[in-house]
Design a protein around this motif. Structure first.
Motif, PDB file in Angstrom:
ATOM      1  N   GLN A  25       0.540  -1.299   0.406  1.00 34.58           N
ATOM      2  CA  GLN A  25       0.005   0.285  -0.102  1.00 34.58           C
ATOM      3  C   GLN A  25       0.743   1.023   0.021  1.00 34.58           C
ATOM      4  OE1 GLN A  25      -2.112   1.564   3.419  1.00 34.58           O
ATOM      5  NE2 GLN A  25      -3.754   0.055   2.424  1.00 34.58           N
ATOM      6  N   GLU A  26      -0.005   2.452  -1.126  1.00 30.61           N
ATOM      7  CA  GLU A  26       1.547   3.182  -0.805  1.00 30.61           C
ATOM      8  C   GLU A  26      -0.124   4.289  -0.424  1.00 30.61           C
ATOM      9  OE1 GLU A  26       3.337   3.985  -4.439  1.00 30.61           O
ATOM     10  OE2 GLU A  26       4.136   1.922  -3.875  1.00 30.61           O
ATOM     11  N   ILE A  44      -5.014   6.211  -1.977  1.00 29.55           N
ATOM     12  CA  ILE A  44      -4.157   4.943  -1.956  1.00 29.55           C
ATOM     13  C   ILE A  44      -4.034   4.157  -3.017  1.00 29.55           C
ATOM     14  CG2 ILE A  44      -4.823   3.049   0.173  1.00 29.55           C
ATOM     15  CD1 ILE A  44      -6.663   5.243   1.065  1.00 29.55           C
ATOM     16  N   LYS A  45      -3.189   3.837  -2.944  1.00 26.16           N
ATOM     17  CA  LYS A  45      -3.135   2.832  -4.108  1.00 26.16           C
ATOM     18  C   LYS A  45      -2.204   1.292  -3.428  1.00 26.16           C
ATOM     19  CE  LYS A  45      -0.040   3.728  -7.896  1.00 26.16           C
ATOM     20  NZ  LYS A  45       0.755   4.187  -8.992  1.00 26.16           N
ATOM     21  N   HIS A 107      -4.960  -1.328  -8.117  1.00 29.36           N
ATOM     22  CA  HIS A 107      -5.642  -0.557  -7.683  1.00 29.36           C
ATOM     23  C   HIS A 107      -5.520   0.684  -6.775  1.00 29.36           C
ATOM     24  CE1 HIS A 107     -10.132  -0.838  -7.695  1.00 29.36           C
ATOM     25  NE2 HIS A 107     -10.385   0.130  -6.486  1.00 29.36           N
ATOM     26  N   GLU A 108      -6.233   1.913  -7.010  1.00 27.45           N
ATOM     27  CA  GLU A 108      -5.433   3.364  -6.694  1.00 27.45           C
ATOM     28  C   GLU A 108      -8.076   3.499  -6.628  1.00 27.45           C
ATOM     29  OE1 GLU A 108      -2.525   5.725  -8.414  1.00 27.45           O
ATOM     30  OE2 GLU A 108      -4.479   7.123  -8.802  1.00 27.45           O
ATOM     31  N   LEU A 109      -7.464   3.791  -4.573  1.00 29.73           N
ATOM     32  CA  LEU A 109      -8.340   4.633  -4.572  1.00 29.73           C
ATOM     33  C   LEU A 109      -8.372   6.003  -3.916  1.00 29.73           C
ATOM     34  CD1 LEU A 109     -11.255   4.015  -2.866  1.00 29.73           C
ATOM     35  CD2 LEU A 109      -9.749   3.505  -0.751  1.00 29.73           C
ATOM     36  N   LYS A 110      -9.466   6.431  -4.322  1.00 33.41           N
ATOM     37  CA  LYS A 110      -9.187   7.833  -4.612  1.00 33.41           C
ATOM     38  C   LYS A 110     -10.698   8.753  -3.553  1.00 33.41           C
ATOM     39  CE  LYS A 110      -6.124   9.601  -8.083  1.00 33.41           C
ATOM     40  NZ  LYS A 110      -6.151  10.407  -9.230  1.00 33.41           N
ATOM     41  N   LEU A 111     -10.393   9.944  -2.324  1.00 33.63           N
ATOM     42  CA  LEU A 111     -11.005  10.191  -1.778  1.00 33.63           C
ATOM     43  C   LEU A 111     -10.578  12.043  -1.950  1.00 33.63           C
ATOM     44  CD1 LEU A 111     -11.435   8.128   1.295  1.00 33.63           C
ATOM     45  CD2 LEU A 111     -12.705   7.756  -0.399  1.00 33.63           C
TER      46      LEU A 111
END
Length: 160
Positions: A25-26, A44-45, A107-111
């Motif tokens: 996780q990055e 979060i990558k 997978h990339e999560l963006k908030l």
């Protein structure tokens, strides 16, 4: 309780395999402070660089929760396979959703969210709380021209 900005990322593996052993996780957090709080952009990558092995490493079915200061509001998001829900838990606002990361996948999560945390005495404080069982996820935190990079081994308090 914490007087300032707050971040805790909590991942739950809903799959039968133990793929979370392989997931890296990055985390990048950008903070734009204002008079009435701050606007934070969190990315979060997630990476699983290993091949499927049919036993431990399979799809990582992640129910994620991101804990932020109570009263924060979600402005924008991407990367969840379900609509992100905003709840309250343990005196914090929580953004939660779900996605699947496959072996050898990324997978990339963006908030993007508005938080009531503001500068106090000219300083902006942030507490990042580590999820138990994780070890050394890489973080980059930017506030204005200041940047701090580190591997999160224990809870960390930053000041900008």
């Amino acid at each position: 309780e914490y007087e300032g900005d707050y971040l805790h990322i909590n991942d739950t593996n809903f799959a039968g395999a133990k793929s979370n052993l392989y997931v890296q996780q990055e985390v990048e957090l950008g903070i734009e402070t204002g008079k009435d709080g701050a606007t934070n952009s969190l990315t979060i990558k997630y990476k699983n660089p290993q091949k499927t092995d049919g036993w431990l490493n399979g799809p990582f079915r992640d129910w994620f929760r991101v804990y932020v200061p109570k009263g924060s509001t979600l402005l924008d998001s991407s990367g969840s396979e379900v609509e992100i829900e905003t709840k309250e838990d343990l005196g914090k606002t929580v953004f939660e959703g779900f996605f699947i990361l496959r072996p050898e996948g990324v997978h990339e999560l963006k908030l993007k969210y508005k938080t009531p945390a503001a500068k106090k005495d000219g300083r902006y404080k942030l507490l990042i709380q580590k999820q138990p069982g994780t070890d050394g996820n890489h973080y980059t935190v930017r506030a204005g021209k200041d940047e701090q990079q580190f591997n999160l081994k224990v809870d960390k308090e930053l000041s900008f």
